[in-house]
Design an enzyme around this catalytic site. Structure first.
Site, PDB file in Angstrom:
ATOM      1  N   HIS A   1      44.758  40.431  37.251  1.00  0.00           N
ATOM      2  CA  HIS A   1      43.780  39.360  37.438  1.00  0.00           C
ATOM      3  C   HIS A   1      42.336  39.827  37.296  1.00  0.00           C
ATOM      4  CE1 HIS A   1      46.604  36.179  38.494  1.00  0.00           C
ATOM      5  NE2 HIS A   1      47.293  37.101  39.161  1.00  0.00           N
ATOM      6  N   GLU A   2      42.103  41.110  37.442  1.00  0.00           N
ATOM      7  CA  GLU A   2      40.738  41.619  37.286  1.00  0.00           C
ATOM      8  C   GLU A   2      40.358  41.806  35.816  1.00  0.00           C
ATOM      9  OE1 GLU A   2      38.309  42.079  39.266  1.00  0.00           O
ATOM     10  OE2 GLU A   2      39.179  41.987  41.265  1.00  0.00           O
ATOM     11  N   SER A   3      41.264  42.381  35.020  1.00  0.00           N
ATOM     12  CA  SER A   3      40.901  42.739  33.643  1.00  0.00           C
ATOM     13  C   SER A   3      41.948  42.381  32.603  1.00  0.00           C
ATOM     14  CB  SER A   3      40.647  44.241  33.554  1.00  0.00           C
ATOM     15  OG  SER A   3      41.874  44.959  33.767  1.00  0.00           O
TER      16      SER A   3
END
Length: 210
Positions: free
Chosen positions: A113-115
């Site tokens: 979900h971050e990258s």
């Protein structure tokens, strides 16, 4: 253009080149006149075409030789994502999980979900790499190159471990602090009422529990 015509043209060109180091306008005109007599108008036009244009060959039109356009190359972002999913990332996540005693699935969910597994991702706020670390956080966790998958994941996992210890293993508060900062979690006494943070906690938790 038949073979005899081509041979005659080449002989005329060779004769012109060998008899003068700098062809004069008269010589050039003479060569052009002879060429026009030998070749048909269609063949002369074909020889005058830019190399980037299609040329008639044996009654068929073919494209000239050219380098592939940039559109034939996969987007750089796609190459980055594919390179990050080759198994190396999973190996690093497993090592970070064992080192910091964090579920590997939680680390993987954060990375996703971050990258979206892009080791070169950079956010508008300046967070970088697979786990989107802010520069100060990365330095404090020992990462010198945040674009290096191993350094980024180890630093991000170490930070997750610190947050989990701070919030007694509460995954929701840990993720909220990872997204909005522990100061905001402490300030509001729980998950901050920020739409981005609430959605982040929900999405990562859902992936982790899937």
């Amino acid at each position: 253009m038949n073979v005899d015509k081509l041979k005659a043209m080449l002989e005329l060109r060779a004769f012109q080149n060998f008899n003068t180091s700098a062809p004069s306008t008269n010589n050039s005109n003479m060569f052009q006149d002879i060429l026009n007599e030998i070749l048909t108008d269609e063949e002369v036009s074909a020889l005058s075409m830019p190399v980037s244009m299609p040329m008639p060959v044996n009654g068929k039109t073919v494209s000239s030789f050219s380098l592939p356009s940039s559109s034939s190359t996969p987007p750089l972002s796609l190459l980055k994502n594919e390179a990050a999913k080759d198994g190396k990332i999973d190996d690093i996540i497993e090592r970070a999980s064992q080192l910091y005693q964090i579920p590997a699935k939680l680390i993987r969910s954060v990375v996703q979900h971050e990258s979206n597994f892009n080791p070169n991702a950079v956010s508008r706020s300046g967070a970088t790499g697979l786990m989107q670390l802010m520069p100060a956080t990365a330095r404090s966790m020992g990462a010198e190159n945040v674009f290096d998958p191993e350094q980024n994941i180890l630093a991000g996992s170490k930070y997750l471990r610190e947050l989990m210890d701070k919030y007694d293993g509460n995954i929701g508060l840990t993720l909220a602090a990872y997204n909005a900062g522990p100061g905001n979690v402490d300030k509001f006494g729980g998950i901050p009422p920020f739409k981005e943070t609430m959605n982040y906690v929900k999405k990562v938790t859902s992936t982790f529990n899937a």
